[in-house]
Design an enzyme around this catalytic site. Structure first.
Site, PDB file in Angstrom:
ATOM      1  N   ARG A   1       0.864  -1.172   0.000  1.00 41.02           N
ATOM      2  CA  ARG A   1       0.000   0.000   0.000  1.00 41.02           C
ATOM      3  C   ARG A   1       0.909   1.232   0.000  1.00 41.02           C
ATOM      4  NH1 ARG A   1       2.484   1.632   3.627  1.00 41.02           N
ATOM      5  NH2 ARG A   1       0.987   3.292   3.946  1.00 41.02           N
ATOM      6  N   GLY A   2       0.289   2.427   0.001  1.00 42.93           N
ATOM      7  CA  GLY A   2       1.069   3.657  -0.116  1.00 42.93           C
ATOM      8  C   GLY A   2       1.107   4.060  -1.583  1.00 42.93           C
ATOM      9  N   ALA A   3       0.792   5.336  -1.832  1.00 43.78           N
ATOM     10  CA  ALA A   3       0.554   5.786  -3.207  1.00 43.78           C
ATOM     11  C   ALA A   3       1.701   5.462  -4.184  1.00 43.78           C
ATOM     12  CB  ALA A   3       0.236   7.276  -3.202  1.00 43.78           C
TER      13      ALA A   3
ATOM     14  N   ARG B   1      -7.680   0.222  -6.564  1.00 42.76           N
ATOM     15  CA  ARG B   1      -7.905   1.210  -5.491  1.00 42.76           C
ATOM     16  C   ARG B   1      -8.143   2.571  -6.152  1.00 42.76           C
ATOM     17  NH1 ARG B   1      -4.216   1.210  -0.314  1.00 42.76           N
ATOM     18  NH2 ARG B   1      -6.131   2.134   0.519  1.00 42.76           N
TER      19      ARG B   1
ATOM     20  N   GLN C   1      -1.797   1.591  10.178  1.00 40.84           N
ATOM     21  CA  GLN C   1      -0.525   1.749   9.447  1.00 40.84           C
ATOM     22  C   GLN C   1       0.525   2.474  10.288  1.00 40.84           C
ATOM     23  OE1 GLN C   1      -3.552   2.359   8.157  1.00 40.84           O
ATOM     24  NE2 GLN C   1      -3.644   2.012   5.953  1.00 40.84           N
TER      25      GLN C   1
ATOM     26  N   ASP D   1      -2.043  11.033  -1.014  1.00 40.20           N
ATOM     27  CA  ASP D   1      -2.486  10.087  -2.038  1.00 40.20           C
ATOM     28  C   ASP D   1      -2.871  10.777  -3.333  1.00 40.20           C
ATOM     29  OD1 ASP D   1      -2.969   8.670   0.682  1.00 40.20           O
ATOM     30  OD2 ASP D   1      -2.814   7.127  -0.866  1.00 40.20           O
TER      31      ASP D   1
ATOM     32  N   ASN E   1      -5.287  12.547   1.886  1.00 35.04           N
ATOM     33  CA  ASN E   1      -4.397  11.578   2.545  1.00 35.04           C
ATOM     34  C   ASN E   1      -5.239  10.746   3.505  1.00 35.04           C
ATOM     35  OD1 ASN E   1      -1.691  10.528   3.028  1.00 35.04           O
ATOM     36  ND2 ASN E   1      -1.833  11.461   5.045  1.00 35.04           N
ATOM     37  N   LYS E   2      -4.599   9.861   4.210  1.00 35.97           N
ATOM     38  CA  LYS E   2      -5.272   8.922   5.111  1.00 35.97           C
ATOM     39  C   LYS E   2      -6.275   9.621   6.029  1.00 35.97           C
ATOM     40  CE  LYS E   2      -4.942   5.358   5.149  1.00 35.97           C
ATOM     41  NZ  LYS E   2      -5.931   4.562   4.386  1.00 35.97           N
TER      42      LYS E   2
HETATM   43  O1  MRU Z   1      -4.466   3.078   2.619  1.00 35.19           O
HETATM   44  P1  MRU Z   1      -2.982   3.271   2.463  1.00 35.19           P
HETATM   45  O2  MRU Z   1      -2.188   2.602   3.550  1.00 35.19           O
HETATM   46  O3  MRU Z   1      -2.499   2.934   1.068  1.00 35.19           O
HETATM   47  O4  MRU Z   1      -2.793   4.839   2.654  1.00 35.19           O
HETATM   48  C1  MRU Z   1      -1.504   5.375   2.556  1.00 35.19           C
HETATM   49  C2  MRU Z   1      -1.440   6.817   2.853  1.00 35.19           C
HETATM   50  O5  MRU Z   1      -2.437   7.462   3.111  1.00 35.19           O
HETATM   51  C3  MRU Z   1      -0.112   7.458   2.724  1.00 35.19           C
HETATM   52  O6  MRU Z   1       0.006   8.536   3.617  1.00 35.19           O
HETATM   53  C4  MRU Z   1       0.060   7.997   1.303  1.00 35.19           C
HETATM   54  O7  MRU Z   1      -0.195   6.980   0.369  1.00 35.19           O
HETATM   55  C5  MRU Z   1       1.412   8.564   1.074  1.00 35.19           C
HETATM   56  S1  MRU Z   1       2.636   7.301   0.838  1.00 35.19           S
HETATM   57  C6  MRU Z   1       4.122   8.071   0.543  1.00 35.19           C
END
Ligand code: MRU
Length: 363
Positions: A54-56, A91, A201, A242, A252-253
């Site tokens: 996960r993570g953008a 996603r 996370q 994201d 973002n999250k």
């Molecule tokens: O749902 P996730 O774990 O994919 O969400 C990730 C985030 O919100 C991160 O902060 C974002 O992707 C930045 S990663 C450099």
């Protein structure tokens, strides 16, 4: 000064000879470092959708390799279309997914089918290499801010949310890259990691990254952020993103917006680590960003290990309870002190457009 090699836990390793990807299965952290091998496009899609990774930026990189794997089976135009559609549907929020697929597609669709899979693999490798360089540049830009705080206050208490670390990217992370550099040059750094309900996370991944690098950190429940800021215990907040719209709104999250509001109310600078592939220049504002809604089971249960190291998932609400589980929120640009990009820090949407040679944030 460097932040060291993240190689001991690089989130993704590709092997051209075998056309496989080895990724850390992030569902097992922090209890075990379990690797999984991805050798076909369906597995790449599953790894993204079910959040093995996960993570953008990492989502984008895995999707790019996934497209190459799909083209090995079916390099036709129809195959290319179908693979892009399948991977794009995994996603909805992180724009890096669309960015990476469009980039690979843009390169391969003009080629004869028998050259496509190889060209796609090369493009995916370039995305990885660029992401590593972008992380490093963000790290140096953010480090300047942390140095200033250390000089002024004799301490740097940084709050972060979710995981925008090495596990979310191909390199040092975005929000974490400045922290790794600050720690390497022995700034008096302390990281406040918010746990990030419901998937944790922060607790599972960011805390693990801090522990790996021996960076002093403290875990907090998400709702403690406001109090800590009121008490003057936070010098700066830095999070990842994201998707950022061209007016500077930051998606973002979930919970990021609450932190930005609390930071604004308490005069705490609020920064966002922002690699350029996370900017969606097609969107005028954050209002139009699609927000992923996930299953209520993530909210109604908690997963963890007992003292015998056995995994359990336990219910935390009455049977039959319903839950809302939006995975992301949007922080308006006015609450953001600076967007820390690989080309420097932008304090406004106009400055962001200028850094990336866009004529105006409004067009
Ligand atoms: O749902 P996730 O774990 O994919 O969400 C990730 C985030 O919100 C991160 O902060 C974002 O992707 C930045 S990663 C450099």
């Amino acid at each position: 000064m460097t932040a060291g090699d993240p190689a001991s836990y690089r989130a993704l390793r590709s092997a051209r000879a075998t056309h496989t990807l080895d990724v850390i299965d992030q569902r097992a952290l922090p209890h075990a470092v379990r690797m999984v091998t991805i050798a076909d496009a369906d597995t790449a899609a599953r790894a993204i959708r079910d959040m093995w990774i996960r993570g953008a930026p990492l989502i984008g990189a895995v999707a790019a390799f996934g497209l190459s794997l799909a083209l090995q089976r079916d390099p036709s135009d129809v195959g290319l279309d179908a693979a892009c559609r399948m991977l794009l549907a995994t996603r909805p929020t992180a724009v890096n997914l669309r960015w990476a697929l469009e980039r690979v597609r843009g390169v391969v669709q003009a080629l004869p089918p028998d050259e496509r899979a190889d060209a796609a693999w090369s493009q995916a490798e370039r995305i990885v290499a660029e992401d590593i360089a972008i992380n490093e540049a963000i790290g140096h830009a953010g480090l300047a801010v942390l140095r200033g705080i250390a000089a002024e206050r004799g301490r740097v208490n940084v709050m972060t949310h979710c995981n925008a670390g090495a596990l979310a990217t191909c390199g040092w992370g975005t929000a974490t890259a400045p922290l790794y550099l600050a720690h390497a040059e022995r700034l008096p750094l302390h990281v406040l990691v918010s746990e990030t309900r419901p998937r944790l996370q922060g607790a599972n991944l960011t805390a693990w990254e801090m522990a790996q690098r021996r960076i002093p950190y403290t875990l907090l429940v998400d709702s403690a952020s406001g109090l800590l800021m009121q008490r003057g215990e936070v010098d700066l907040v830095i999070v990842g993103a994201d998707r950022v719209a061209r007016n500077g709104d930051v998606c973002n999250k979930i919970g990021t917006y609450d932190k930005a509001l609390a930071a604004h109310d308490n005069g705490v600078p609020f920064y966002v680590g922002l690699p350029s592939p996370t900017i969606d220049w097609t969107l005028a504002s954050g209002r139009d960003i699609p927000i992923e809604a996930r299953g209520d089971d993530e909210v109604l249960t908690v997963a963890g290990r007992d003292e015998r190291d056995e995994a359990h998932v336990v219910a935390v609400a009455p049977a039959g309870a319903r839950a809302i589980n939006y995975a992301f929120d949007v922080t308006p640009a006015r609450l953001v002190t600076g967007l820390v990009t690989e080309r420097g820090i932008a304090g406004t949407a106009a400055a962001l457009a200028q850094l990336f040679h866009r004529t105006s944030p409004c067009t």
